[in-house]
Scaffold this active site. Sequence first.
Site: not given
Length: 419
Positions: A158, A228, A282
């Site tokens: 972002y 992640k 996830d």
Amino acid sequence: MSSEYDQIEVPDEGSKVTYEDGELVVPDDPIIPIIHGDGIGTDVGPAAQSVLNAAAEATGREINWMRVYAGETARERYDENLPDDTVDALREFRVSIKGPLTTPVGAGFRSLNVALRKKLDLYANVRPTYHLDGVPSPVKDPSEMDMVNFRENTEDVYAGIEFDAGTDEVAQVREFVEEEMGFDATIHDGPVGIGIKPITEFGTKRLVRQAIEYALENDRDSVTLVHKGNIMKFTEGAFRDWGYELAAEEFPERTVTEDELWDEHDGEAPPGVVVVKDRIADNMLQQILTRTDQYDVLAMPNLNGDYLSDAAGAQIGGLGIAPGANIGDGRVLAEPVHGSAPKYAGQDKVNPSAMILSGRIMLERLGWDDAADLVRDAVEAQISAKRVTYDIERQVEGGEKLATSEFAAEIVERIEERA
Ligand code: NAP
């Protein structure tokens, strides 16, 4: 009040919230800036104000509102989207609340929400996610959800460091990556867009610090770093590592890792100690569904936080309900998660709960926990009584549909009765 603004009026009554030695110092009559916002902001803004006024008065305080403008209302009044006066007022008065602001689709429009967070360095987006009795939910036992999500607000993908396919800039970046850095067979031939994902030690540590401090102050059991790092080792993996490092450096007596919990404490954290753990993003998205009650406070880089906060919010009733706040050091800007829903603007129809409950976060940050509890209890009682706005009414049997203003007025009555 000495402050001088060209375009907005500072109330005659009331005092300023200040920040001393790392703490907000809050008078009983604070001046609180409010941006009603675009679209349905004109409906939910005044509704929230009336409820927050009632809660403040019921606990012996008074909020002195200071209307400030951004978005459409600022364009109408001052011919600009985000006047300096607005930013200065939010900066000076420290604790404030806003409704949604529309971001027009198309090139050339920057999100005012993002601009505000950047200008005020509100680096954590905080979303408490808990279930209110009576709110319809897609899961079997929504009451198991009671999490507070801390999403990093200023970096990650972002950050806005992106290069458009076909430009000289992207060609330069490609050449550098392929020829200087040796990734010569990684990017497919042909047009490519490239973005850069910075995750810094500074940005990570201040976010994780805020999450751990919150967990300690609010008797939460754990802080989970959601990353992640198995794939993106030097960005998301670094987020995890810096998160653990911060906990060990700054809270050595007040935090344990999961390994330490089992090796040294037989799986039971001592009182006043928070367990710091990590989960891969996830996996975390299924854990919030399958092992909801094992999670408390989550600390996440920007993109993971975006996905996870919405997924968690869906479990407890969705957008009409979901509150939030952007928090920096000594500054708070509460805001609902939802947008300006232009098709409902000015119809006195939508659910003001998200804005009201964002106000509840603001009250907590002012240190007015008694007022904050009154707000939560009254909203919950109102929804349990099935006297609700259209979005909930269409999902519950035997509900009565109320306008935004009627719904808020009944909540005010409940607060006055309970006080
Ligand atoms: P949205 O305004 O959140 O609305 C999407 C849908 O969510 C609405 O059509 C409505 O669903 C439901 N909804 C939203 N708020 C509700 C409320 N208070 N009560 C009941 N239902 C509510 O999302 P959007 O249409 O994608 O975005 C519109 C504009 O808002 C865009 O310009 C966007 O950039 C901006 N936005 C601003 C913020 C912010 O200021 N922080 C955040 C998100 C989006 P139903 O149609 O099913 O009734």
